[in-house]
Design a protein around this motif. Sequence first.
Motif, PDB file in Angstrom:
ATOM      1  N   LEU A   3       0.904  -1.029  -0.068  1.00 48.45           N
ATOM      2  CA  LEU A   3       0.088   0.080   0.028  1.00 48.45           C
ATOM      3  C   LEU A   3       0.704   1.294  -0.171  1.00 48.45           C
ATOM      4  N   LYS A   4       1.975   1.287  -0.376  1.00 48.33           N
ATOM      5  CA  LYS A   4       2.944   2.322  -0.595  1.00 48.33           C
ATOM      6  C   LYS A   4       2.357   3.288  -1.736  1.00 48.33           C
ATOM      7  N   LEU A   5       1.974   4.528  -1.521  1.00 44.94           N
ATOM      8  CA  LEU A   5       1.304   5.367  -2.718  1.00 44.94           C
ATOM      9  C   LEU A   5       2.831   5.454  -3.648  1.00 44.94           C
ATOM     10  N   LYS A   6       2.682   5.255  -5.093  1.00 38.41           N
ATOM     11  CA  LYS A   6       3.486   5.397  -6.010  1.00 38.41           C
ATOM     12  C   LYS A   6       2.995   6.576  -6.694  1.00 38.41           C
ATOM     13  N   LEU A   7       4.085   7.253  -7.528  1.00 38.42           N
ATOM     14  CA  LEU A   7       4.089   8.354  -8.436  1.00 38.42           C
ATOM     15  C   LEU A   7       2.674   8.224  -9.337  1.00 38.42           C
ATOM     16  N   GLY A   8       2.440   7.210  -9.836  1.00 30.53           N
ATOM     17  CA  GLY A   8       1.417   6.776 -10.814  1.00 30.53           C
ATOM     18  C   GLY A   8      -0.032   7.033 -10.326  1.00 30.53           C
ATOM     19  N   ASP A   9       0.252   6.653  -8.878  1.00 32.13           N
ATOM     20  CA  ASP A   9      -1.097   6.721  -8.025  1.00 32.13           C
ATOM     21  C   ASP A   9      -1.558   8.024  -8.020  1.00 32.13           C
ATOM     22  N   LEU A  11      -0.771  10.607  -9.813  1.00 27.94           N
ATOM     23  CA  LEU A  11      -1.595  11.064 -11.107  1.00 27.94           C
ATOM     24  C   LEU A  11      -2.700  10.495 -11.425  1.00 27.94           C
ATOM     25  N   VAL A  12      -3.161   9.260 -11.125  1.00 24.15           N
ATOM     26  CA  VAL A  12      -4.284   8.724 -11.258  1.00 24.15           C
ATOM     27  C   VAL A  12      -5.322   9.657 -10.447  1.00 24.15           C
ATOM     28  N   ILE A  13      -4.945  10.007  -9.156  1.00 21.47           N
ATOM     29  CA  ILE A  13      -6.001  10.754  -8.275  1.00 21.47           C
ATOM     30  C   ILE A  13      -6.275  11.991  -8.677  1.00 21.47           C
ATOM     31  N   ILE A  16      -8.407  12.082 -12.002  1.00 22.04           N
ATOM     32  CA  ILE A  16      -9.911  12.016 -11.513  1.00 22.04           C
ATOM     33  C   ILE A  16     -10.399  13.328 -11.106  1.00 22.04           C
TER      34      ILE A  16
END
Lengths: 125, 173
Positions: A3-9, A11-13, A16
């Motif tokens: 559950l470590k937040l990645k850079l891509g995550d 960007l997804v947020i 949205i």
Amino acid sequence: MRLKLKLGDVLVILGIVLTAFFILVSTYEKNTIEKTAVITQNNIVLDRIRLDRVSEPYTINYGGDYPGTITVENGSIRFSHAECPDQVCVDTGWITRPGQIAVCIPAGVIIKIEGQDPDLDIIVK
Amino acid sequence: MRKITLNGLLISLALVLAFMERFIPLNLFVPLPGIKLGLANIVTMFALFYLGIPSAVTITLLRCLLASFLFGGMSSLLYSLAGAFLALVAMSLLKLGYPKFFSVIGISMGGAAAHNAGQILMASLMMRNTAVFAYLPILLFAGIVTGLLTAIVSANLFSIFEKTNFITKVWGK
């Protein structure tokens, strides 16, 4: 550990949130005194109601596979009863502002509140 | 044989989750009409991560079909298919960048957003009216929260499965 937040995550947020804001801004309408509720079923206009001119509350029935009832009051409108399985339309409750919608997807019914058209102000004297 | 059994089990699990979800009075906590937790997506995520895209497609398709037959009503079939498949496409694409660029969080949230977009798109097509798009922002914001919740559940499940070698035992690889 997964559950470590990645850079891509992030960007997804961001994507949205930006999409949501873009739609919010493009569908936003100023609150006006003149309000017209347009009721359509499968893109056929069933009724146009000047909500600011309603004095006594009344109801409108619609048919189709999932019939229901719409209640109109001064300045507001809602689905008050529906035979559809999900009841999303009834749960939406009262809508009061231009740009707001209430939808019954199974019945194909949309209530949309339209505000005063600013361009019309100049034409109508 | 094992594969058929496992897929069958996962379809029933997804169905049960989709059914149970209807009894969670989410409206009491967040008064937004039409929002769902998307618990069945945990099963889709599992299939996508451990069984591959063909299994995920089969499970999603059958879950949508059965859910509509059993409790959704036929009018809901097209909406759930549009949402579920757009979500599946989005998650498959995001998974290409896993685990380097995206974590389960991004994949799950992207799936939730695509699911919402798919349903609204189908609604506007069916009703031939773009007014329904006004409802998408609320759904997108809700999707960030529900996507995070299903990501937390999925990530914990996956790490338990990996610690206990559950997959290798069941899958026999």
